[in-house]
Design a protein around this motif. Structure first.
Motif, PDB file in Angstrom:
ATOM      1  N   LYS A 242      33.630  41.069  42.656  1.00 40.07           N
ATOM      2  CA  LYS A 242      33.378  41.594  41.309  1.00 40.07           C
ATOM      3  C   LYS A 242      33.173  40.403  40.366  1.00 40.07           C
ATOM      4  O   LYS A 242      33.991  39.484  40.337  1.00 40.07           O
ATOM      5  CB  LYS A 242      34.542  42.459  40.845  1.00 40.07           C
ATOM      6  N   VAL A 243      32.084  40.434  39.599  1.00 37.51           N
ATOM      7  CA  VAL A 243      31.748  39.287  38.755  1.00 37.51           C
ATOM      8  C   VAL A 243      32.000  39.587  37.279  1.00 37.51           C
ATOM      9  O   VAL A 243      31.829  40.719  36.814  1.00 37.51           O
ATOM     10  CB  VAL A 243      30.291  38.837  38.976  1.00 37.51           C
ATOM     11  N   PHE A 244      32.403  38.541  36.561  1.00 40.29           N
ATOM     12  CA  PHE A 244      32.720  38.622  35.135  1.00 40.29           C
ATOM     13  C   PHE A 244      32.116  37.415  34.430  1.00 40.29           C
ATOM     14  O   PHE A 244      31.941  36.347  35.031  1.00 40.29           O
ATOM     15  CB  PHE A 244      34.239  38.602  34.916  1.00 40.29           C
ATOM     16  N   GLY A 245      31.811  37.567  33.157  1.00 36.26           N
ATOM     17  CA  GLY A 245      31.266  36.436  32.427  1.00 36.26           C
ATOM     18  C   GLY A 245      31.261  36.659  30.934  1.00 36.26           C
ATOM     19  O   GLY A 245      31.511  37.768  30.440  1.00 36.26           O
ATOM     20  N   GLU A 284      42.587  38.732  31.525  1.00 39.78           N
ATOM     21  CA  GLU A 284      42.149  38.704  32.915  1.00 39.78           C
ATOM     22  C   GLU A 284      42.474  37.370  33.591  1.00 39.78           C
ATOM     23  O   GLU A 284      42.440  36.313  32.964  1.00 39.78           O
ATOM     24  CB  GLU A 284      40.638  38.959  33.009  1.00 39.78           C
ATOM     25  N   LYS A 285      42.766  37.433  34.879  1.00 41.49           N
ATOM     26  CA  LYS A 285      42.894  36.253  35.732  1.00 41.49           C
ATOM     27  C   LYS A 285      41.903  36.435  36.887  1.00 41.49           C
ATOM     28  O   LYS A 285      41.580  37.562  37.270  1.00 41.49           O
ATOM     29  CB  LYS A 285      44.316  36.126  36.293  1.00 41.49           C
ATOM     30  N   PHE A 286      41.430  35.324  37.459  1.00 40.02           N
ATOM     31  CA  PHE A 286      40.357  35.418  38.442  1.00 40.02           C
ATOM     32  C   PHE A 286      40.652  34.586  39.683  1.00 40.02           C
ATOM     33  O   PHE A 286      41.370  33.592  39.634  1.00 40.02           O
ATOM     34  CB  PHE A 286      39.037  34.965  37.815  1.00 40.02           C
ATOM     35  N   ASP A 287      40.059  35.010  40.809  1.00 42.65           N
ATOM     36  CA  ASP A 287      40.225  34.289  42.071  1.00 42.65           C
ATOM     37  C   ASP A 287      39.358  33.041  42.119  1.00 42.65           C
ATOM     38  O   ASP A 287      39.763  32.009  42.644  1.00 42.65           O
ATOM     39  CB  ASP A 287      39.844  35.199  43.255  1.00 42.65           C
TER      40      ASP A 287
END
Length: 605
Positions: A242-245, A284-287
């Motif tokens: 899943k992508v975020f930006g 949010e935190k991300f891998d």
């Protein structure tokens, strides 16, 4: 869609219709949103009639529920419920403006909002004005350009579409003389970053039904996100990345969001605005995180908000450890990304120019940020890339890999990889251009981009650099150094003030002569007799390196500061002895003789 460059050239020719009515720097205001509209039109074409046929069945539903139902019929996260498509728009030349607006309003909410970020309604008025009268011709020209997707390979097709957008944006940037910081990341650089970012986690990413997240705080048109998603899908088709930006430029934001729509990603994961002032993904935190923030761009407009957060939140916020110089916010992006690391482990890849490696004296904002990262054992690797690699700047660049979950063998160490390659004059052999291990010269320059990283095989370019990183072994291209290697003390060396040859004292102590004041940077580590790195003290260094030359000197310990820098070029510097004078003299004499022969030939003729 195949051959993105040919498609980009077709679209670029449409800009000729704008000549005279638009400045060249404003062409993108029309061409980019029209490209997005035509792409959406082509994508929806096979199911458009099904959506129209189903429309009466959902007429009584709320708008949000209606969108969900019609999106399902369309087969995407968006649809268009108007009676128009591009063919029907050009079928009514006298009403193109009103019909085009009706067509745009027929999109589902997520798609319609994308077009709104282009402020395209203003351009419709401008092109429809009798003085210009070019709206119909522009719409017709786009209707003739086929942007249908390759439905057998949507991932690669979306990648090609991303290339097309970036090719167009690059051309517009060149027309408007964008600054060096406003550049786009070459795809081979992104592929290298993705390779290195994911290589340590291949076992995790190949697990059945794995779900991970990827974030870019300066996502532009979404190139980093697209390549990251493609890599994971190729590695494991059943994986879900899943992508975020977040993006500050409205046109780039709109293009990125439209790309996410078409690929089936959640477009609401892409936020608009300044990452520093309004974090659209605050909780949010991300891998994984990837980014290529603008080089050397100042953060003056956001200074009050950033400084206030640093003061108020301290280390519980994003910027508590320190702030860089106002004219370069690069390290602010990295601090922001570090704040979004998961406790269980996150990997970050970010592109910088050389400045964040060493700019800033001891205990300056930059130095404190570097020290904080390295002392926490987060800096895993720095990869030096060739110059002339980016479209709008020829400067050298560096990939930083940062993680809070190093492997056991990497713990307490930083890997430096010199992938700058040979210089131009070292590549020419027998009059022909030869390849080095990292890059090759391009047949034709694209702006300032004259080199590209070789992409094929494991012996060169991306494959070779990835191997250097993965093998984690020292060689001519790779150095592995302990964290302490990058730390140093900045000491102030004083000498006594003398009058008539006598030392002037104050309260029984020698008074310093400020005109003789000097400074020394003392590394935390030194090489012993066996060339091993070992700790040293300030006093050891001072007694060995300063006292023999300045026996009366002393250290003002109250002024001692601690610094941290990564002098990348120095670590890989190879001393080349000067040529013997006899050899230089022989070359000069030979050149003079050749010159005389040439002059004689010219005069005799």
């Amino acid at each position: 869609m195949k051959d993105f460059k040919a498609k980009a050239d077709l679209i670029w020719r449409v800009a000729d219709l704008l000549r005279g009515d638009y400045k060249q720097s404003d062409y993108g205001k029309v061409i980019l949103p029209m490209t997005v509209l035509r792409r959406l039109d082509c994508v929806l074409e096979p199911t458009k009639q099904k959506v129209l046929d189903y429309l009466p069945k959902v007429d009584s539903l709320k708008e949000s529920s209606k969108d969900i139902a019609l999106n399902k019929i369309a087969g995407f996260n968006f649809h268009n419920r108007s009676q128009f498509n591009f063919e029907k728009l050009i079928a009514d030349p006298n009403n193109v403006a009103i019909n085009l607006r009706t067509y745009i309003n027929g999109f589902s909410t997520s798609a319609r909002e994308i077009i709104e970020y282009f402020n395209f309604d203003d351009q419709i008025d401008r092109m429809d004005d009798p003085k210009a009268d070019i709206l119909f011709r522009v719409v017709k020209s786009f209707q003739e350009i086929d942007l249908k997707p390759d439905r057998q390979n949507m991932a690669d097709d979306s990648m090609q579409m991303g290339y097309l957008f970036e090719e167009l944006i690059r051309k517009f940037a060149e027309q408007s003389n964008e600054t060096a910081g406003e550049h786009f990341t070459p795809r081979e650089v992104i592929r290298l970053m993705v390779n290195v970012l994911f290589i340590e986690d291949k076992d995790i990413l190949t697990q059945e039904g794995i779900v991970k997240t990827l974030y870019d705080p300066a996502c532009g048109t979404g190139g980093m996100l697209s390549v990251g998603e493609q890599y994971v899908k190729e590695l494991n088709p059943k994986a879900d990345l899943k992508v975020f930006g977040q993006e500050i430029n409205p046109e780039s934001y709109a293009i990125c969001k439209s790309d996410m729509l078409i690929k089936g990603q959640n477009p609401s994961n892409i936020k608009f605005g300044n990452t520093f002032t309004v974090d659209g993904l605050e909780d949010e935190k991300f891998d994984y995180m990837l980014s290529n923030p603008p080089f050397g761009v100042d953060w003056k407009k956001a200074q009050k908000i950033i400084a206030a957060e640093a003061d108020k939140k301290g280390m519980s916020g994003r910027f508590g450890v320190g702030l860089p110089r106002i004219n370069d916010g690069s390290l602010l992006f990295l601090q922001h990304m570090i704040s979004k690391m998961k406790a269980g482990g996150t990997r970050i890849g970010i592109v910088f120019n050389g400045s964040p490696l060493f700019t800033g004296a001891a205990e300056s904002g930059e130095s404190n940020i570097r020290r904080w990262i390295i002392e926490n054992d987060w800096l895993e690797a720095v990869i030096g890339l060739p110059d002339q690699l980016f479209y709008n700047t020829g400067i050298s660049t560096y990939i930083w890999i940062v993680t809070n979950h190093k492997s056991a063998e990497r713990s307490g160490k930083v890997q430096l990889i010199n992938a700058t390659g040979a210089k131009d004059d070292e590549l020419t052999k027998g009059g022909k251009l030869d390849f080095n291990r990292f890059w090759q010269k391009m047949d034709r320059s694209l702006g300032n981009k004259r080199k590209r990283i070789v992409e094929n095989g494991n012996e060169r370019g991306i494959g070779f650099i990835t191997q250097l990183y993965g093998n984690f072994e020292e060689n001519e291209f790779c150095k592995i150094l302990p964290n302490e290697f990058f730390g140093y003390w900045r000491i102030t060396v004083e000498q006594p003030l003398k009058e008539n040859g006598k030392v002037v004292k104050s309260k029984g102590k020698p008074k310093p002569d400020t005109s003789l004041r000097d400074y020394e940077n003392i590394p935390f580590l030194k090489k012993d007799a066996d060339q091993n790195l070992v700790p040293q003290t300030i006093e050891e260094y001072f007694d060995a390196e300063v006292k023999p030359h300045l026996p009366e000197a002393w250290i003002d310990h109250s002024k001692t500061k601690t610094g941290c820098e990564i002098n990348f070029t120095k670590y890989f510097y190879e001393f080349k002895p000067l040529r013997p004078l006899a050899s230089i003299k022989a070359d000069i004499l030979a050149l003079e003789e050749k010159t005389l022969e040439t002059e004689k030939t010219v005069l005799d003729s």
